[in-house]
Scaffold this motif. Structure first.
Motif, PDB file in Angstrom:
ATOM      1  N   ALA A 255      -6.469   2.666  -0.967  1.00 51.10           N
ATOM      2  CA  ALA A 255      -5.219   3.037  -1.619  1.00 51.10           C
ATOM      3  C   ALA A 255      -5.391   3.085  -3.128  1.00 51.10           C
TER       4      ALA A 255
ATOM      5  N   ASP B  10       2.131   5.123  -2.985  1.00 54.32           N
ATOM      6  CA  ASP B  10       2.154   6.527  -2.628  1.00 54.32           C
ATOM      7  C   ASP B  10       2.671   7.393  -3.773  1.00 54.32           C
TER       8      ASP B  10
ATOM      9  N   VAL C  14       0.845  -1.192   0.000  1.00 56.81           N
ATOM     10  CA  VAL C  14       0.000   0.000   0.000  1.00 56.81           C
ATOM     11  C   VAL C  14       0.882   1.243   0.000  1.00 56.81           C
TER      12      VAL C  14
END
Length: 1724
Positions: free
Chosen positions: A396, A348, A344
């Motif tokens: 996410a 980003d 996850v």
């Protein structure tokens, strides 16, 4: 196995031996010079092989045993390091290996030799090949040997030569696989045997693998060393490794983990390795990626420079992680949590592009494994203090997708964290304008892409649905991070999202279905045996997991999907997003999660409608969602929410469509609102969303519940915008909008519309699969939509939205099997719609309700409607309710529906009939023709086809309804046809009488009981009569009403029908019922008709309706009523006639008879010819009553010609009925009521006489009234009865007479005479004379005259067979007839009216014409003769001097002779006289003594005299033939005298005889004077007549046998006359002769003289033969006196006369001697 077979077969073995020997020979040849030891070894090897082959049967086994020695020469050959020899030897060794004849020691030797070759760098590829063959063909290589072989391969992987490297890498991979495959095979082998549990692995000695079997041990050692190598530690087992790369190690680890997961799961030793070695290694290797952030340069603040992530390692690590999670999740729960969290984090936005890309690919791999996702949810999300991994993954992904729109990345690593719309990198610069601009040119936009607020991200085709095919995770050859194309990450993330939804929903739904099936099975089982209380905690658990999964992911999914849906420019992408939203909505529905369900549905609904479309229901729904927690990890990434609603402080994104999206516009239409607005635009995407919405409702309607409201409201608006209108069955079809700017549709959407319409229909069809609760949700939603539409349609003329009504109809139609539960709300609402003032709305309400009723009735219900009356009445009730609606269009629909119901379900309506008939009969005159016509069609159908199927109680309703159609005044044809229907109904009653009676009585009994229980009287018309009779009475009463309708045609038809019905079927009624029929139906009707007729208007009606011409006989109301009166009277009379026996048993029959006669009389005396004539016909009819006889006792012989009166006495009073077919039924009914129609009592015929005398009096009254001559004079308007009327009147008498003959007196006869005489005297008007009279020259009777004679004839015949006292009437009859005979010469007078002779009358003037009475008189005369013939001897005839009267009457025409009006008259009179005399004279002679005929003789003499010597002269134009014919008649009279009178002179008065003789004399003499007058000429012309007279005189002058003095007297008299005459003739002749001189005499005179001379000679002969005493002396004297006269004639000149004279003179010779008395004359 097949290899084994092929290598061990005798041929293969033989070949192997040959090859080996050849190899050894080659080897010895090669080494001959340089390497003698090798040569020797080779040669001894050949010997060795031959020996083995010779001594052993199992050659291969022997070879294997000795393999060390066999291999030795080849190993030595390799040792030479000579390439050619080495190759040869390696090939030979491989051949041995492939035949599996290498033992373990030999293998060790071979490996060692290969190691040396490797170290010397010789034949590297061949080496690898040999190792591979050795390891794959057998399992003899273990432990150190194996590790040495593996290391050898590793070493070759790291050479300078690329080809060798790659080949070695492949070989290593294969060898590693072989090692593990051996272990798997070993496990398989030992699987069946009992396994002692392996001891728990101690951590101290990593190499303590004592518990493992050999192959497993090898595998363990190998895997352990691979981990060591990757971790850059020294290996334990692979001794001799010189170098190793981490990437290669990771690849090998991954392939082992992926290919042999069961090894790690089954063996604790391996699991331990996994936990203790692999996971820490992975986490360690990940660290550079975790810490690294793109754009954070290594600043001084950080303690150490952050190691940059290395693409090859990172990518391989992710692959390993994927495998670990996939296969060993259950072993490594904690470790996986760490891995997932890492994954996850890699998504980003601050991580390098390539890292995000491979991370997304890895996440995608997880998303296609729903069971794994469920495990995450169970293991983390549902545990209390655990990370919410599953939710984080979804969120996410969502954040990742959104971040792509916010941080446009073109693969550059510049640190841009500016929001969208700020500085954008070059490659995206054109994106904002690009696609939009290109849309016009149609170039670039074809690529699928997402576009949102200027950010344009292309969509690539990254994977097949449901499989995560990665691109960058597969780039094992790349060292540098690749550049990621724009849109790749988005595309993968998009696929991941879709696969996640697809996998999760299908998994949960599959398990749900399975669970439902199990529950159903358990339920069945429970029915069989009571359930045991076993614990099944797993199931609620499963539900909780599913709910948790949905709750965890729905917010993230919805946010991401909504954004993507809005941004999508590609149809397929849109379709996929919509599918995902749909399956989520459905799943939430199934799990009962209302909020998420409504959220997803709202999203689809919003996307279906145009941007910013004002639909309140959606906005309100959005607000309802504010009770759920929806949270993403990093709210700051949600900087572009469009419509945000806050959930507990968190903002949730619900993306509403952005208006800028570049979408193809496909339709323009009006919004559905009360106030007209502008137009709205629908895009292709809207239509696509609409189809999804339809799909959702269609496939998942059962889970929609309250969301139906949302879905249907949206659909209604879309349908409206697209301009779909309802068609048959509620299907929506494209139609033009009525008001406003027309809906504009592109061709694209036009082709789509039928599909949409079809899906719309299928959506509601699928409602049949909904459960009852869901169905009610759907119906309620539709009803409330419809109410809104109705409110909008009030007060304006705008086209209403019919969506809801149409769909209510469709829903009802497909749910017929459980219609009970939705019928009431459904129809109640539709009935309201039917009363709406807007016609279109109303029309559809009616369409819907009628279609539903029809469908409901035709549906095959369980149980069928016939056994479920309540349901049937429930279905039909709305149809009845429609009758209360005043709008004609609704009634029309209602009636059309009834018609179709009848055509399709008429047979099975049963208890629904009263309702249906009520609807048909609810017609009013103000409803217009077409409605009445439709209603009537229904009725016709009922009567023709359905009477037998309906309950008998309804038959009376049918009669009433049919009657009401007769009475309506809108459409004459319908009135007439309905009367025909009443006839058909009556026919049906008749045919089914018994069945109807039984059923009605059963019903009656029930009703009576109910009435008694309530203490009320039974309320039904005509109550005391039996129920079946009441049915008939209702029918007759209805027809009676119609008989006095104002329209003549209706009256006529109704009258005919009524009387036919009573005639045909009256026998079915019970006798007491007839009382009601007679008084309440028939006489009541007669009174009404008489009243209407007498008061009817005499004004002329110019024409009928429209252009119809009216015949002059019907051109006034009076004439039209006359026709009705005629019909009615005739009908009633016929009933009295045919039903007399029935009626006579009623007490008041005589009274009824009198009333009927009174009606007949008033009609007969009416001044309308038609009525009066008809009245007489009716009168005739009621008199034609002969007691009917039963066939069995009919005396056939008698029936032929016995007079009717006699017939009556002959036949018994047997009861019969004129209609044979009704007999059986009537009798059966009679037996049922016990009133056996009894035979009339013996005295009944006498009772009848009162009736007949009453009839006679009526007849007499009518006769006297109408034949009385008018008192006035020449008034032309005098009413004179017509001939047909009089004829009919007189015709009645014979029938009537039959019944009153018994008491018929002279007085009555006189009355009759007056009427007959009066009738015959009536003249006729000149305008009708051509029709009644023949041309004057024909002698024909008018029908009236014939009838008059018939009447007398009947009387005379009756008297003839009657009793003595009847016979006194004969003279009266003669008197009457003779009166008529006189008419031939003196026609009668009618009052003082002047009549003209028919020849002078002018047809067109109102004059009265006298009839030609001659034929009548003549016929009367014939009758007189005929009757006299029969009755001459009757006392009364003799006493009353009938003969004399006849003669007296005949004398008139006889005397007139040529002066008669018609010559035939006197001819007939003569022949009649002759006939009468031939009969009457014998009678008269017998009665001489009584003196009763004394006065007759002179009359007779006068008559003869008048006729034979008439004073009238014959007409000038009389021909000779006619004269001779007339003369023949005279001769006949004379012959009569000679045969009938003179022979009986003794019995006849003398003076009469004298007159006769003198007449004969007069006739026989041609002329007494010589003057030639005309008369004498004529007299002379009657030559034959004279001759006959003379002969008669001669004949009677004497006779042989004189029996009486009377006879003798006649003879003498005749003789003297004769002689006197002869004397006269002779004298005259002589005189004439002399006077004539030379001139010859007339022929007649010569003939006469010859005749006289012949007569004299005859006389002389006669005298000679006669007895002398019989001859008078006087005669002799006269004879002798003739002589001189004869002598004088001698001078005549005629030869004929001379010859006759001779004959006459001859006999005188006998007088020359005196006679002697004794001698007889003439004898010699």
């Amino acid at each position: 196995m097949s290899v084994k077979m092929s290598t061990s077969s005798p041929e293969a073995v033989k070949k192997l031996l040959e090859n080996m020997q050849a190899d050894l020979r080659s080897l010895s040849m090669e080494c001959k010079k340089k390497f003698p030891p090798v040569k020797e070894a080779a040669e001894s090897g050949i010997v060795k092989i031959k020996t083995i082959a010779a001594r052993n049967t199992d050659i291969l086994a022997a070879l294997k045993e000795n393999s060390s020695e066999v291999v030795q020469p080849f190993l030595m050959g390799c040792g030479t390091k000579e390439p050619k020899i080495t190759l040869l030897c390696l090939a030979a060794i491989q051949r041995l290996m492939s035949h599996e004849v290498v033992s373990e020691p030999a293998a060790g030797n071979i490996i060692n030799m290969l190691w040396q070759l490797m170290e010397n760098g010789l034949e590297e590829l061949k080496l690898l090949q040999t190792v591979l063959v050795l390891l794959t063909t057998n399992t003899v290589v273990h432990d150190e040997v194996l590790s040495k072989a593996i290391v050898l391969c590793f070493r070759l992987h790291f050479t300078k030569d690329n080809i060798t490297n790659n080949t070695a890498a492949a070989t290593v991979r294969q060898v590693v696989t072989v090692v593990f495959e051996r272990m798997v095979a070993e496990d398989e082998k030992f699987k069946g045997l009992t396994e002692e549990p392996p001891a728990v692995q101690g951590n101290s000695n990593r190499r303590s693998v004592s518990t493992l079997r050999p192959s497993a041990k090898d595998a363990y050692m190998l895997f352990q060393d691979l981990c060591q190598l990757v971790n850059a530690d020294a290996p334990y087992w692979l001794v001799g490794m010189t170098e190793m790369t981490r990437t290669f190690g990771l690849e090998l680890l991954e392939s082992v983990l992926n290919d042999f997961p069961e090894v790690f799961l089954q063996h604790q030793e391996f699991s331990f390795l996994l936990k203790e070695r692999v996971c820490p290694l992975v986490i360690k290797l990940f660290s550079p990626n975790i810490k690294f952030r793109q754009g954070c340069s290594s600043s001084a603040s950080s303690p150490a420079p952050v190691e940059k992530p290395y693409f090859p390692i990172c990518m391989r690590l992710l692959r390993v992680v994927s495998v670990l999670i996939k296969h060993f999740y259950s072993l490594l729960v904690t470790e996986c949590e760490i891995f997932l969290s890492l994954l996850v984090k890699f998504l980003d936005g601050e991580k390098p592009q390539w890292l995000r890309a491979v991370a997304v690919e890895s996440v995608h791999r997880l998303c296609v494994q729903p069971h794994l996702l469920r495990s995450f949810c169970q293991s983390y999300d549902m545990k209390q203090h655990s990370t919410k991994v599953f939710r984080d993954i979804v969120n996410a992904l969502g954040s990742f997708i959104q971040s792509l729109f916010i941080l446009p990345s073109a693969g550059n690593t510049s640190s841009t964290s500016t929001p969208a719309g700020g500085s954008v990198s070059g490659s995206q610069g054109s994106a904002q304008g690009g696609p939009g601009a290109a849309a016009a040119g149609g170039g670039l936009i074809t690529q699928a892409a997402f576009e949102y607020r200027g950010t344009w991200i292309p969509l690539m085709n990254v994977s097949v649905q449901g499989s995560a095919k990665a691109t960058y995770l597969e780039m094992l050859d790349k060292v540098e991070p690749p550049s990621i194309p724009e849109g790749y990450a988005m595309s993968v993330a998009f696929s991941a999202l879709l696969d996640l939804v697809r996998g999760m929903t299908s998994m949960i739904e599959r398990e749900l279905s399975k669970q439902e099936q199990e529950a159903a099975l358990r339920k069945e089982a429970e029915l069989v045996s009571p359930p045991q209380r076993d614990s099944c905690p797993q199931e609620p658990m499963a539900h909780e997991v599913w709910e948790e999964m949905v709750n965890a992911c729905w917010c993230g999914l919805l946010a991401a999907l909504s954004l993507l849906l809005d941004a999508s420019t590609d149809e397929t992408a849109t379709e996929n997003i919509l599918k995902a939203e749909l399956s989520m909505a459905s799943l939430c529905g199934r799990l009962g999660l209302v909020t998420p369900r409504d959220a997803f549905i709202t999203a689809i609904c919003k996307a279906s409608l145009p941007p910013h479309y004002a639909l309140t229901i959606l906005s309100s729904n959005a607000a309802n969602l504010s009770n759920k927690d929806l949270r993403f990890d990093e709210p700051r990434s949600f900087s572009l929410c469009i419509s945000v609603y806050s959930i507990q402080g968190q903002s949730v994104q619900m993306v509403s469509p952005s208006s800028e999206s570049h979408q193809q516009v496909v339709a323009v239409g009006q919004p559905l609102t009360t106030q007209p607005q502008g137009t709205v635009v629908l895009t292709a995407k809207n239509i696509q969303c609409m189809r999804t919405l339809l799909n959702l409702a269609h496939c998942h309607g059962a889970y929609l519940g309250t969301s139906w409201q949302l879905v249907l409201a949206t659909l209604q608006h879309l349908v409206w915008i697209l301009g779909l209108k309802p068609a048959v069955g509620g299907v929506l079809k494209p139609g033009r909008a009525v008001e406003g700017p027309s809906t504009v549709l592109t061709t694209a959407v036009m082709t789509d519309l039928p599909v949409i319409s079809n899906i719309l229909s299928r959506l509601f069809e699928s409602s049949q699969y909904l459960d009852d609760v869901s169905l009610h949700h759907l119906i309620n939603a539709l009803c409330s939509l419809s109410m809104e539409a109705m409110e909008m349609a009030y007060g304006n003329n705008k086209e209403p939205s019919l969506f809801a009504v149409a769909k209510l109809l469709e829903t009802g139609l497909v749910n017929m099997d459980r219609i009970k539960i939705l019928w009431r709300p459904l129809t109640a609402h539709l009935l309201e719609v039917c009363q709406h003032p807007n016609a279109r709305m109303r029309e559809w309400g009616a369409e819907a309700i009628t279609s539903l009723i029809k469908a409901g009735l035709s549906f095959k219900h369980e149980p069928p409607l016939s056994q479920n009356q309540r349901l049937q009445l429930l279905l039909l009730n709305p149809l009845k309710e429609l009758s209360n609606v005043l709008h004609a269009d609704i009634r029309q629909k209602q009636l059309e529906c009834v018609l179709q119901i009848l055509q399709n379900q008429g047979d099975s309506l049963g208890p629904g009939w009263p309702l249906v008939l009520g609807v048909i009969g609810a017609i009013r005159n103000d409803q217009g023709e077409s409605l009445i016509r439709t209603a009537f069609q229904c009725l016709q159908l009922v009567v023709t086809d359905f009477l037998p199927t309906m309950p008998c109680m309804c038959l009376q309703i049918v009669v009433d309804v049919a009657g009401s159609f007769g009475l309506q005044n809108q459409e004459l044809n319908i009135s007439l046809t309905s009367i025909g229907l009443l006839w058909n109904i009556s026919d049906y009653f008749f045919q089914r009488g018994e069945a109807i009676t039984e059923e009605l009585e059963r019903e009656e009994a029930v009703l009576l009981k109910q009435a008694q229980d309530k203490g009320e009287p039974l309320n039904r018309p005509f109550h005391p009569a039996p129920p079946f009779d009441c049915l008939w009475l209702c029918l007759y009463a209805k027809l009676g009403e119609l008989c006095v309708d104002p329209r003549p045609a209706v009256r006529k038809s109704a009258g005919q029908t009524m009387f036919s019905t009573i005639a045909a079927h009256g026998t079915l009624l019970q006798p007491p019922t007839w009382n009601i029929v007679v008084w309440k139906v028939l006489f009541h009707l007669l009174d009404c008709v008489r009243k209407s007729s007498t008061t009817a208007d005499k004004e002329k009606i110019e024409s009928g309706g429209g252009n119809i011409l009216i015949h002059h006989s019907r051109d006034t109301a009076e004439k039209q009523w006359a026709e009705t009166w005629v019909l009615t009277l005739a009908g009633v009379a016929r009933i009295f006639n045919t039903r007399r026996y029935l009626l006579q048993q009623l007490g008041d029959f005589f009274k009824a008879w009198e009333v009927l006669l009174d009606h007949i009389q008033s009609a007969a005396l009416s001044k309308n010819n038609e009525v009066s004539l008809a009245a007489l016909k009716s009168f005739q009819e009621i008199l034609q009553l002969v007691t009917p006889i039963k066939d069995t006792d009919k005396p056939d012989a008698l029936t032929m010609d016995v007079p009717p009166v006699l017939m009556e006495s002959l036949q018994g009073s047997g009861l019969g009925r004129p209609l044979v077919r009704s007999d059986s039924l009537a009798e059966r009914l009679a037996q049922r009521y016990g009133a056996q129609p009894s035979l009339p009592p013996p005295g009944e015929e006498l009772d009848d006489s009162a009736l007949w005398w009453s009839a006679w009096n009526t007849w007499y009254r009518i006769g006297t009234e109408c034949t009385r001559p008018p008192s006035g004079g020449t008034d032309k308007l005098v009413f004179v009865p017509s001939q047909p009327f009089l004829t009919a009147l007189i015709q009645i008498f014979p029938a009537l007479y039959q019944h009153i003959a018994g008491g018929f007196s002279m007085e009555d006869l006189k009355k009759l005479g007056v009427i007959l005489h009066g009738a015959v005297s009536v003249p006729i008007s000149s305008d009708s004379s051509p029709f009644i009279l023949p041309s004057y020259t024909e002698a024909v009777l008018t029908s009236l005259q014939e009838v008059v004679l018939t009447a007398l004839d009947v009387l005379q015949k009756a008297i003839c067979v009657g009793s003595e006292n009847l016979q006194v009437m004969y003279p009266a009859i003669f008197e009457q007839l003779l009166l008529f005979v006189e008419f031939s010469c003196k026609p009668p007078q009618y009052g003082k009216m002047e009549t003209k002779h028919v020849a002078n009358a002018k047809y067109n003037q109102a004059e009265w014409v006298a009839l030609n009475y001659v034929p009548f008189a003549e016929r009367s005369l014939e009758v007189v003769v005929d009757v006299y013939h029969k009755t001459a001897c009757h006392k009364a005839v003799i006493n009353e001097k009938v003969l004399q009267n006849i003669i007296k009457t005949l004398r008139i025409p006889l005397g007139l002779k040529y002066a008669c009006p018609a010559e035939s008259t006197w001819n007939l009179a003569v022949s009649s006289l002759l006939k009468v005399l031939s009969i009457g004279l014998p009678v008269a002679r017998q009665q001489t003594s009584s003196g009763k005929f004394d006065t007759m003789w002179p009359e007779l003499a006068n008559t003869f005299e008048d006729f034979l010597f008439t004073k009238s002269t014959p007409p000038d134009n009389l021909s000779i033939q006619e004269f001779q014919r007339n003369e023949a008649v005279d001769v006949e009279v004379v012959q009569l005298i000679s045969t009938e009178i003179l022979p009986f002179a003794n019995f006849i008065p003398k003076e009469f005889v004298g007159r006769i003789m003198s007449m004969l004399n007069k006739g026989s003499i041609h002329s007494q004077s010589s003057s030639f007058t005309e008369a004498e000429m004529d007299m002379r012309m009657r030559e034959e007549f004279s001759k006959v007279c003379f002969e008669t005189l001669l004949q009677f002058s004497f006779s042989n046998k004189v029996s009486t003095p009377q006879e003798g007297y006649i003879s003498r008299m005749a003789l003297s006359v004769l002689l006197q005459r002869a004397q006269d003739v002779l004298r005259r002749y002589v005189e004439d002769e002399r006077l004539g001189g030379r001139c010859p005499l007339p022929r007649q005179q010569v003939t006469e003289i010859i005749f006289v001379l012949k007569a004299i000679s005859t006389l002389m002969d006669s005298l000679k033969k006669t007895q002398p005493e019989n001859v008078d002396g006087n005669v002799w004297a006269q004879v002798i006196a003739l002589y001189p006269t004869l002598v004088e004639c001698i001078t005549c000149s005629s030869p004929e006369v001379s010859s006759a004279l001779k004959d006459a003179l001859g006999p005188f010779k006998d007088f020359m001697q005196p006679p002697v008395s004794k001698v007889q004359n003439g004898e010699s």
